[in-house]
Design a protein around this motif. Structure first.
Motif, mmCIF file in Angstrom:
data_model
loop_
_atom_site.group_PDB
_atom_site.id
_atom_site.type_symbol
_atom_site.label_atom_id
_atom_site.label_comp_id
_atom_site.label_asym_id
_atom_site.label_seq_id
_atom_site.Cartn_x
_atom_site.Cartn_y
_atom_site.Cartn_z
ATOM 1 N N MET A 93 -36.043 -67.472 84.491
ATOM 2 C CA MET A 93 -35.526 -68.294 83.405
ATOM 3 C C MET A 93 -34.792 -69.517 83.951
ATOM 4 O O MET A 93 -34.963 -70.630 83.445
ATOM 5 N N PHE A 94 -33.992 -69.327 85.004
ATOM 6 C CA PHE A 94 -33.271 -70.451 85.604
ATOM 7 C C PHE A 94 -34.251 -71.519 86.081
ATOM 8 O O PHE A 94 -34.095 -72.704 85.777
ATOM 9 N N LEU A 95 -35.272 -71.109 86.822
ATOM 10 C CA LEU A 95 -36.237 -72.079 87.352
ATOM 11 C C LEU A 95 -36.974 -72.788 86.220
ATOM 12 O O LEU A 95 -37.138 -74.014 86.245
ATOM 13 N N THR A 96 -37.399 -72.036 85.229
ATOM 14 C CA THR A 96 -38.134 -72.618 84.105
ATOM 15 C C THR A 96 -37.264 -73.610 83.335
ATOM 16 O O THR A 96 -37.705 -74.723 83.014
ATOM 17 N N MET A 97 -36.034 -73.217 83.058
ATOM 18 C CA MET A 97 -35.136 -74.096 82.312
ATOM 19 C C MET A 97 -34.714 -75.307 83.145
ATOM 20 O O MET A 97 -34.576 -76.413 82.614
ATOM 21 N N MET A 98 -34.536 -75.112 84.441
ATOM 22 C CA MET A 98 -34.129 -76.232 85.287
ATOM 23 C C MET A 98 -35.270 -77.238 85.442
ATOM 24 O O MET A 98 -35.025 -78.448 85.528
ATOM 25 N N ILE A 99 -36.506 -76.762 85.445
ATOM 26 C CA ILE A 99 -37.634 -77.698 85.469
ATOM 27 C C ILE A 99 -37.592 -78.574 84.222
ATOM 28 O O ILE A 99 -37.707 -79.806 84.314
ATOM 29 N N GLU A 100 -37.412 -77.956 83.056
ATOM 30 C CA GLU A 100 -37.319 -78.719 81.813
ATOM 31 C C GLU A 100 -36.135 -79.681 81.859
ATOM 32 O O GLU A 100 -36.229 -80.843 81.428
ATOM 33 N N HIS A 101 -35.027 -79.218 82.389
ATOM 34 C CA HIS A 101 -33.829 -80.047 82.509
ATOM 35 C C HIS A 101 -34.107 -81.263 83.402
ATOM 36 O O HIS A 101 -33.757 -82.399 83.053
ATOM 37 N N HIS A 102 -34.739 -81.028 84.547
ATOM 38 C CA HIS A 102 -35.069 -82.130 85.460
ATOM 39 C C HIS A 102 -36.074 -83.098 84.837
ATOM 40 O O HIS A 102 -35.976 -84.314 85.039
ATOM 41 N N GLU A 103 -37.036 -82.576 84.094
ATOM 42 C CA GLU A 103 -37.989 -83.463 83.421
ATOM 43 C C GLU A 103 -37.254 -84.376 82.441
ATOM 44 O O GLU A 103 -37.599 -85.550 82.297
ATOM 45 N N GLY A 104 -36.224 -83.853 81.788
ATOM 46 C CA GLY A 104 -35.398 -84.673 80.909
ATOM 47 C C GLY A 104 -34.652 -85.760 81.666
ATOM 48 O O GLY A 104 -34.541 -86.893 81.198
ATOM 49 N N ALA A 105 -34.139 -85.407 82.843
ATOM 50 C CA ALA A 105 -33.442 -86.407 83.669
ATOM 51 C C ALA A 105 -34.397 -87.523 84.075
ATOM 52 O O ALA A 105 -34.029 -88.701 84.073
ATOM 53 N N ILE A 106 -35.622 -87.150 84.411
ATOM 54 C CA ILE A 106 -36.624 -88.159 84.777
ATOM 55 C C ILE A 106 -36.903 -89.072 83.589
ATOM 56 O O ILE A 106 -36.980 -90.297 83.742
ATOM 57 N N ALA A 107 -37.030 -88.494 82.395
ATOM 58 C CA ALA A 107 -37.287 -89.308 81.200
ATOM 59 C C ALA A 107 -36.151 -90.300 80.958
ATOM 60 O O ALA A 107 -36.388 -91.473 80.653
ATOM 61 N N MET A 108 -34.895 -89.840 81.112
ATOM 62 C CA MET A 108 -33.757 -90.742 80.918
ATOM 63 C C MET A 108 -33.720 -91.816 82.003
ATOM 64 O O MET A 108 -33.406 -92.976 81.724
ATOM 65 N N ALA A 109 -34.055 -91.450 83.223
ATOM 66 C CA ALA A 109 -34.073 -92.427 84.315
ATOM 67 C C ALA A 109 -35.170 -93.466 84.096
ATOM 68 O O ALA A 109 -34.970 -94.660 84.365
ATOM 69 N N GLU A 110 -36.317 -93.031 83.603
ATOM 70 C CA GLU A 110 -37.400 -93.975 83.294
ATOM 71 C C GLU A 110 -36.963 -94.963 82.211
ATOM 72 O O GLU A 110 -37.255 -96.160 82.298
ATOM 73 N N THR A 111 -36.248 -94.479 81.207
ATOM 74 C CA THR A 111 -35.729 -95.352 80.151
ATOM 75 C C THR A 111 -34.763 -96.369 80.733
ATOM 76 O O THR A 111 -34.798 -97.555 80.391
#
Length: 146
Positions: A93-111
């Motif tokens: 669960m940690f790995l799965t949720m952290m992947i989603e969390h990191h994908e969100g960080a990438i989206a914000m950084a792209e913005t």
């Protein structure tokens, strides 16, 4: 991004307490250590610009809602589920949720890269994209190999 980083720290603290895999615990420690300098840098920018620095893991009081609109942020139920998981279920669960969390960080950084005006913030966004992409690749490998 500051609340996002703070939530990564909270999730990493949970991994230290509940994770079973030494690899998950080591990754969580790396993630946690990476947050502090970025939080400090971004807080410094906000202070210099006369803006309020968010506290905790929400954007309360900043005119940006409650933080739930930030990509990759876990809500209270998600955080409770993670905090209550144990053993291999926690690690997965940690790995799965952290992947989603990191994908969100990438989206914000792209913005930031597309819409931001601060050169240093765009450079930090590039660093975030690079580091988060590498960590996502590592976490996906961890999930595949157990």
């Amino acid at each position: 991004m500051i609340p996002h980083h703070r939530q990564a720290v909270l999730m990493s603290d949970m991994a230290a307490a509940h994770g079973t895999s030494p690899d998950v615990k080591a990754l969580a420690e790396e993630i946690k250590k990476a947050q502090a300098p970025e939080i400090e840098t971004m807080s410094g920018w906000l202070n210099a610009w006369g803006e309020k620095v968010p506290t905790g893991v929400s954007m309360d009081g900043m005119g940006h809602g409650d933080g739930s609109g930030m990509p990759g942020m876990m809500d209270d139920q998600d955080m409770d589920r993670l905090g209550n998981a144990r053993g291999n279920a926690f690690d997965t669960m940690f790995l799965t949720m952290m992947i989603e969390h990191h994908e969100g960080a990438i989206a914000m950084a792209e913005t930031e890269k597309q819409q931001g005006s601060s050169g240093p913030a765009k450079a930090l966004a590039d660093d975030i994209i690079t580091s988060q992409t590498a960590e996502i690749t590592h976490m996906r490998t961890m999930l595949r190999t157990g």
